[in-house]
Scaffold this motif. Sequence first.
Motif, PDB file in Angstrom:
ATOM      1  N   VAL A 164       0.804  -1.227   0.000  1.00 53.57           N
ATOM      2  CA  VAL A 164       0.000   0.000   0.000  1.00 53.57           C
ATOM      3  C   VAL A 164       0.835   1.275   0.000  1.00 53.57           C
ATOM      4  N   ASP A 165       1.992   1.269   0.661  1.00 52.86           N
ATOM      5  CA  ASP A 165       2.801   2.487   0.725  1.00 52.86           C
ATOM      6  C   ASP A 165       3.374   2.880  -0.637  1.00 52.86           C
ATOM      7  N   ARG A 166       3.366   1.959  -1.581  1.00 51.61           N
ATOM      8  CA  ARG A 166       3.849   2.265  -2.930  1.00 51.61           C
ATOM      9  C   ARG A 166       2.788   2.984  -3.771  1.00 51.61           C
ATOM     10  N   ILE A 167       1.532   2.890  -3.347  1.00 52.38           N
ATOM     11  CA  ILE A 167       0.444   3.483  -4.128  1.00 52.38           C
ATOM     12  C   ILE A 167       0.402   4.986  -3.857  1.00 52.38           C
ATOM     13  N   PRO A 168       0.450   5.816  -4.897  1.00 50.47           N
ATOM     14  CA  PRO A 168       0.426   7.266  -4.666  1.00 50.47           C
ATOM     15  C   PRO A 168      -0.921   7.722  -4.118  1.00 50.47           C
ATOM     16  N   ASP A 169      -0.902   8.837  -3.392  1.00 52.97           N
ATOM     17  CA  ASP A 169      -2.139   9.354  -2.812  1.00 52.97           C
ATOM     18  C   ASP A 169      -3.106   9.869  -3.863  1.00 52.97           C
ATOM     19  N   THR A 170      -2.632  10.011  -5.101  1.00 56.13           N
ATOM     20  CA  THR A 170      -3.523  10.423  -6.189  1.00 56.13           C
ATOM     21  C   THR A 170      -4.465   9.301  -6.619  1.00 56.13           C
TER      22      THR A 170
END
Length: 257
Positions: A204-210
Motif C-alpha cells: 500500500v505504501d507504494r500506491i500514490p495518494d492520487t
Amino acid sequence: MVLADLTAGAVADAERRALTRPIAEVERDALARPAAKDAVAALARAEHVKIIAEVKRASPSRGALAEIPDPALQASRYETGGASAISVLTEERRFGGSLADLEAVTARVSLPVLRKDFIATRYQVLEARAAGADLALLIVAGIEPAVLRDLFGFIIELGMTPLVETHSADELEAAIDLGAPLIGVNARDLKTLELDRDLFGRLVDRIPDTAIKIAESAVLTPADVTHYRSAGADVVLIGEALVTGDPIATLKSFLEA
C-alpha cells in the motif's frame, strides 16, 4: 495457470457473442448510453471505509456460493446497506455470471457499477459500456503491457473508469505508470488461487495518494475490514460474505467496523 485459462475463456466467449452481435452494433449501443457515473467521486477517500459490494454466484476457489436468481434485487440490497459501488461478475464458465446480470443491475441501482471479468479486448470494454457499466476491471497479470495500456485508454475514452488490479510490486508499478485512478491489490493470486491476506499492507505504501487504494479478497468478517482499513485501504471489495448471508445486515456491520 488459472488466470490464463480464465482470460482465454472469457475472450473466446466474447468472440462467440460477436458472431451474432458485431462490434459495430455493440459500439452503437455503448455510445447511445447516458454518461457513465463518476466512480472516482463515489469511492473518494473519506473518514470511513467504503465498500464495493459484489454480485457473485461462484468462484474457482470456492465453487458455488449462491444462486442469486435476481441480481438486480441483490444489488439494490447492497445500495440499501450502504455500499458505494456495485461489482457484477459477468464471467460465465467459472463464476456463473452474464452480461444480462450486468444490464439488470445497472437498470436498478443509482450507484456506479463495475463489470468484473477477464477483459482483454476492446469488444469486451464496449460490451461493458453498452450494458451500462461505469467501471471496467483490468487485471495487470492477465494482459500484455501494450494491450493493458490500450484498454486503459479506451475505457477512459468511453467515459468509464478503469479499476486496475494488481498482485505484486511489479504489477503495482505498471498500474502507477498508467496513472490509474483506482488501484486494487487482490489478496488472491489468480495464477495459483492462494491467498495472502497481508499483501495489501506490504504494497500500500507504494500506491500514490492520487489513486484510490482498494483491497480485494479475504474479507469474511468485520475484523477483516478493520485489518484492511488499518493498513490504509480507502475501499474494500467484498463478494462472498455478502452473497452467503443477509447482505444489508452484513454490509452495515462491515461499515461500522
